[in-house]
Design a protein around this motif. Structure first.
Motif, PDB file in Angstrom:
ATOM      1  N   PRO A 169       0.888  -1.296   0.003  1.00  0.00           N
ATOM      2  CA  PRO A 169       0.247  -0.004   0.147  1.00  0.00           C
ATOM      3  C   PRO A 169       1.051   1.327  -0.073  1.00  0.00           C
ATOM      4  O   PRO A 169       2.075   1.087   0.326  1.00  0.00           O
ATOM      5  CB  PRO A 169      -0.739  -0.272   1.372  1.00  0.00           C
ATOM      6  CG  PRO A 169       0.003  -0.966   2.232  1.00  0.00           C
ATOM      7  CD  PRO A 169       0.861  -1.832   1.302  1.00  0.00           C
ATOM      8  N   ALA A 170       0.046   2.314  -0.279  1.00  0.00           N
ATOM      9  CA  ALA A 170       0.791   3.617  -0.045  1.00  0.00           C
ATOM     10  C   ALA A 170       1.761   3.885   1.091  1.00  0.00           C
ATOM     11  O   ALA A 170       1.278   3.629   2.289  1.00  0.00           O
ATOM     12  CB  ALA A 170       0.008   4.829  -0.282  1.00  0.00           C
ATOM     13  N   SER A 171       2.870   4.542   1.107  1.00  0.00           N
ATOM     14  CA  SER A 171       3.507   5.031   2.077  1.00  0.00           C
ATOM     15  C   SER A 171       3.436   6.547   2.158  1.00  0.00           C
ATOM     16  O   SER A 171       2.707   7.209   1.556  1.00  0.00           O
ATOM     17  CB  SER A 171       5.137   4.848   1.946  1.00  0.00           C
ATOM     18  OG  SER A 171       5.575   5.460   0.943  1.00  0.00           O
ATOM     19  N   ALA A 172       4.021   7.195   3.311  1.00  0.00           N
ATOM     20  CA  ALA A 172       3.950   8.631   3.322  1.00  0.00           C
ATOM     21  C   ALA A 172       5.379   9.212   2.635  1.00  0.00           C
ATOM     22  O   ALA A 172       5.917  10.317   2.834  1.00  0.00           O
ATOM     23  CB  ALA A 172       3.629   9.022   4.836  1.00  0.00           C
ATOM     24  N   GLN A 173       6.195   8.250   2.093  1.00  0.00           N
ATOM     25  CA  GLN A 173       7.486   8.828   1.548  1.00  0.00           C
ATOM     26  C   GLN A 173       7.360   9.933   0.607  1.00  0.00           C
ATOM     27  O   GLN A 173       6.412   9.914  -0.256  1.00  0.00           O
ATOM     28  CB  GLN A 173       8.147   7.600   1.171  1.00  0.00           C
ATOM     29  CG  GLN A 173       8.692   6.546   2.062  1.00  0.00           C
ATOM     30  CD  GLN A 173       9.260   5.477   1.629  1.00  0.00           C
ATOM     31  OE1 GLN A 173       8.518   4.530   0.910  1.00  0.00           O
ATOM     32  NE2 GLN A 173      10.440   5.193   1.584  1.00  0.00           N
ATOM     33  N   VAL A 195       9.071   0.172  -6.359  1.00  0.00           N
ATOM     34  CA  VAL A 195       8.203   0.949  -5.694  1.00  0.00           C
ATOM     35  C   VAL A 195       6.748   0.392  -5.190  1.00  0.00           C
ATOM     36  O   VAL A 195       6.597  -0.723  -6.046  1.00  0.00           O
ATOM     37  CB  VAL A 195       7.949   2.295  -6.546  1.00  0.00           C
ATOM     38  CG1 VAL A 195       6.934   1.773  -7.772  1.00  0.00           C
ATOM     39  CG2 VAL A 195       7.344   3.371  -5.846  1.00  0.00           C
ATOM     40  N   ALA A 196       6.246   0.855  -4.226  1.00  0.00           N
ATOM     41  CA  ALA A 196       5.025   0.014  -3.874  1.00  0.00           C
ATOM     42  C   ALA A 196       3.759   0.541  -4.901  1.00  0.00           C
ATOM     43  O   ALA A 196       3.665   1.811  -5.221  1.00  0.00           O
ATOM     44  CB  ALA A 196       4.690   0.741  -2.469  1.00  0.00           C
ATOM     45  N   ARG A 197       3.004  -0.151  -5.103  1.00  0.00           N
ATOM     46  CA  ARG A 197       1.990  -0.061  -5.992  1.00  0.00           C
ATOM     47  C   ARG A 197       1.021   1.154  -5.482  1.00  0.00           C
ATOM     48  O   ARG A 197       0.592   2.064  -6.267  1.00  0.00           O
ATOM     49  CB  ARG A 197       1.063  -1.367  -6.461  1.00  0.00           C
ATOM     50  CG  ARG A 197       1.785  -2.446  -6.964  1.00  0.00           C
ATOM     51  CD  ARG A 197       0.953  -3.769  -7.385  1.00  0.00           C
ATOM     52  NE  ARG A 197       1.350  -4.819  -7.893  1.00  0.00           N
ATOM     53  CZ  ARG A 197       1.408  -4.938  -9.265  1.00  0.00           C
ATOM     54  NH1 ARG A 197       1.335  -4.263  -9.829  1.00  0.00           N
ATOM     55  NH2 ARG A 197       2.478  -6.301  -9.424  1.00  0.00           N
ATOM     56  N   GLY A 198       0.927   1.280  -4.282  1.00  0.00           N
ATOM     57  CA  GLY A 198       0.143   2.026  -3.704  1.00  0.00           C
ATOM     58  C   GLY A 198       0.805   3.579  -3.785  1.00  0.00           C
ATOM     59  O   GLY A 198      -0.176   4.638  -3.640  1.00  0.00           O
ATOM     60  N   ASP A 199       2.073   3.558  -3.940  1.00  0.00           N
ATOM     61  CA  ASP A 199       2.719   4.795  -4.058  1.00  0.00           C
ATOM     62  C   ASP A 199       2.555   5.199  -5.532  1.00  0.00           C
ATOM     63  O   ASP A 199       2.396   6.417  -5.839  1.00  0.00           O
ATOM     64  CB  ASP A 199       4.125   4.889  -3.673  1.00  0.00           C
ATOM     65  CG  ASP A 199       4.402   4.866  -2.071  1.00  0.00           C
ATOM     66  OD1 ASP A 199       3.499   5.474  -1.507  1.00  0.00           O
ATOM     67  OD2 ASP A 199       4.928   4.364  -1.664  1.00  0.00           O
ATOM     68  N   VAL A 218       6.623  10.677 -17.220  1.00  0.00           N
ATOM     69  CA  VAL A 218       7.662  11.221 -15.782  1.00  0.00           C
ATOM     70  C   VAL A 218       7.971   9.892 -15.259  1.00  0.00           C
ATOM     71  O   VAL A 218       7.135   9.071 -14.814  1.00  0.00           O
ATOM     72  CB  VAL A 218       6.726  12.182 -14.846  1.00  0.00           C
ATOM     73  CG1 VAL A 218       5.360  11.689 -14.632  1.00  0.00           C
ATOM     74  CG2 VAL A 218       7.598  12.262 -13.603  1.00  0.00           C
ATOM     75  N   ALA A 219       9.311   9.774 -15.094  1.00  0.00           N
ATOM     76  CA  ALA A 219       9.705   8.648 -14.080  1.00  0.00           C
ATOM     77  C   ALA A 219       9.482   9.111 -12.735  1.00  0.00           C
ATOM     78  O   ALA A 219       9.997  10.062 -12.455  1.00  0.00           O
ATOM     79  CB  ALA A 219      11.143   8.087 -14.503  1.00  0.00           C
ATOM     80  N   MET A 220       9.040   7.873 -11.820  1.00  0.00           N
ATOM     81  CA  MET A 220       8.967   8.400 -10.588  1.00  0.00           C
ATOM     82  C   MET A 220       9.378   7.122  -9.534  1.00  0.00           C
ATOM     83  O   MET A 220       9.554   5.867 -10.186  1.00  0.00           O
ATOM     84  CB  MET A 220       7.299   8.506 -10.276  1.00  0.00           C
ATOM     85  CG  MET A 220       6.384   7.436 -10.604  1.00  0.00           C
ATOM     86  SD  MET A 220       6.304   6.163  -9.324  1.00  0.00           S
ATOM     87  CE  MET A 220       5.725   7.080  -7.904  1.00  0.00           C
ATOM     88  N   THR A 221       9.814   7.377  -8.378  1.00  0.00           N
ATOM     89  CA  THR A 221       9.956   6.619  -7.198  1.00  0.00           C
ATOM     90  C   THR A 221       9.738   7.126  -6.068  1.00  0.00           C
ATOM     91  O   THR A 221       9.317   8.317  -6.036  1.00  0.00           O
ATOM     92  CB  THR A 221      11.177   5.694  -7.402  1.00  0.00           C
ATOM     93  OG1 THR A 221      11.325   4.644  -6.487  1.00  0.00           O
ATOM     94  CG2 THR A 221      12.290   6.613  -7.107  1.00  0.00           C
ATOM     95  N   THR A 222      10.145   6.370  -4.881  1.00  0.00           N
ATOM     96  CA  THR A 222       9.914   7.287  -3.489  1.00  0.00           C
ATOM     97  C   THR A 222      11.454   7.219  -2.935  1.00  0.00           C
ATOM     98  O   THR A 222      12.105   6.516  -3.275  1.00  0.00           O
ATOM     99  CB  THR A 222       9.026   6.547  -2.663  1.00  0.00           C
ATOM    100  OG1 THR A 222       9.348   5.029  -2.644  1.00  0.00           O
ATOM    101  CG2 THR A 222       7.280   6.689  -3.106  1.00  0.00           C
ATOM    102  N   LYS A 223      11.350   8.133  -1.921  1.00  0.00           N
ATOM    103  CA  LYS A 223      12.829   8.383  -1.268  1.00  0.00           C
ATOM    104  C   LYS A 223      12.928   7.263  -0.506  1.00  0.00           C
ATOM    105  O   LYS A 223      12.113   6.630   0.262  1.00  0.00           O
ATOM    106  CB  LYS A 223      12.832   9.466  -0.494  1.00  0.00           C
ATOM    107  CG  LYS A 223      13.086  10.738  -1.463  1.00  0.00           C
ATOM    108  CD  LYS A 223      13.698  12.006  -0.725  1.00  0.00           C
ATOM    109  CE  LYS A 223      14.012  13.089  -1.816  1.00  0.00           C
ATOM    110  NZ  LYS A 223      13.921  14.297  -1.201  1.00  0.00           N
TER     111      LYS A 223
END
Length: 223
Positions: A169-173, A195-199, A218-223
């Motif tokens: 699930p989504a994180s707060a990152q 990366v998490a699907r939720g993110d 736009v390429a994306m990921t989380t920190k």
């Protein structure tokens, strides 16, 4: 404060699509999930309408697109060694045709890091020589779909490119983004590999009230 929107979701029964539907409903949006088999979507909500539709047919999609603010697609198609993958381009062709007939101009869709054939040269040995060849048929068709969107003049599209997807699930990152085919660190090497699907869906929904990344991949990921 986010505006309530009417969203048509394709790929709603897939692993990423389910996160998108649930998050959109949590944010107060009105969601129409266009699915092949309505029985497969185990979500019930007063703001959710589940309809049967053929993702490859303009006629099937256009009635469901009427009155929507935005189309969001998490459609995915399996890799194939023996024949080219065509699902991404054929479904996008139908979506754009239906959008034009229904007068909807905004679409947010997802592909992947490394869709451009030469963009994986900075990736790890394992990714470059083992993973990318396995999914090349998918990446090729994703790239063709991205090229097709770039040629549309009347559509406000955004292609969101995540790395490998974890079923979380989504994180707060914080998000890290880059206008390109992966997110680089200061040395130009890819940052992480998953990366998490939720993110991913949290990022897609964050674009609803923003003009960032219009007509852009736009390429994306989380920190």
């Amino acid at each position: 404060m986010s505006l309530r929107m009417k969203i048509a979701v394709l790929g709603a029964t897939g692993q990423t699509g389910q996160y998108l539907v649930n998050q959109a409903l949590q944010q107060g949006h009105m969601v129409t999930a266009i699915v092949r088999n309505p029985g497969k979507l185990a979500v019930h909500h007063e703001n959710l309408k589940v309809v049967e539709g053929n993702i490859f047919s303009v006629d099937s999609l256009k009635s469901h697109f009427k009155g929507q603010d935005v189309i969001m697609s998490c459609l995915g198609f399996p890799a194939s060694f023996f024949s080219p993958v065509t699902g991404y381009t054929v479904s996008m062709n139908a979506m754009i045709g239906a959008m034009r007939e229904a007068r909807v101009s905004r679409i947010i869709t997802m592909t992947s890091w490394y869709t451009e054939p030469n963009s994986g040269t900075q990736s790890s040995y394992l990714t470059r020589f083992l993973l990318l060849p396995i999914i090349r048929s998918v990446l090729t068709n994703m790239f063709e779909m991205e090229q097709y969107l770039q040629e549309t003049e009347d559509i406000n599209w955004t292609v969101v490119r995540p790395p490998g997807l974890k079923n979380l699930p989504a994180s707060a990152q914080e998000f890290m983004t880059h206008e390109g085919y992966f997110v680089p660190n200061n040395n130009g090497q890819p940052v992480g590999s998953s990366v998490a699907r939720g993110d991913v869906t949290r990022f897609m929904l964050s674009l609803l009230n923003s003009n960032a990344w219009l007509k852009t991949g736009v390429a994306m990921t989380t920190k």
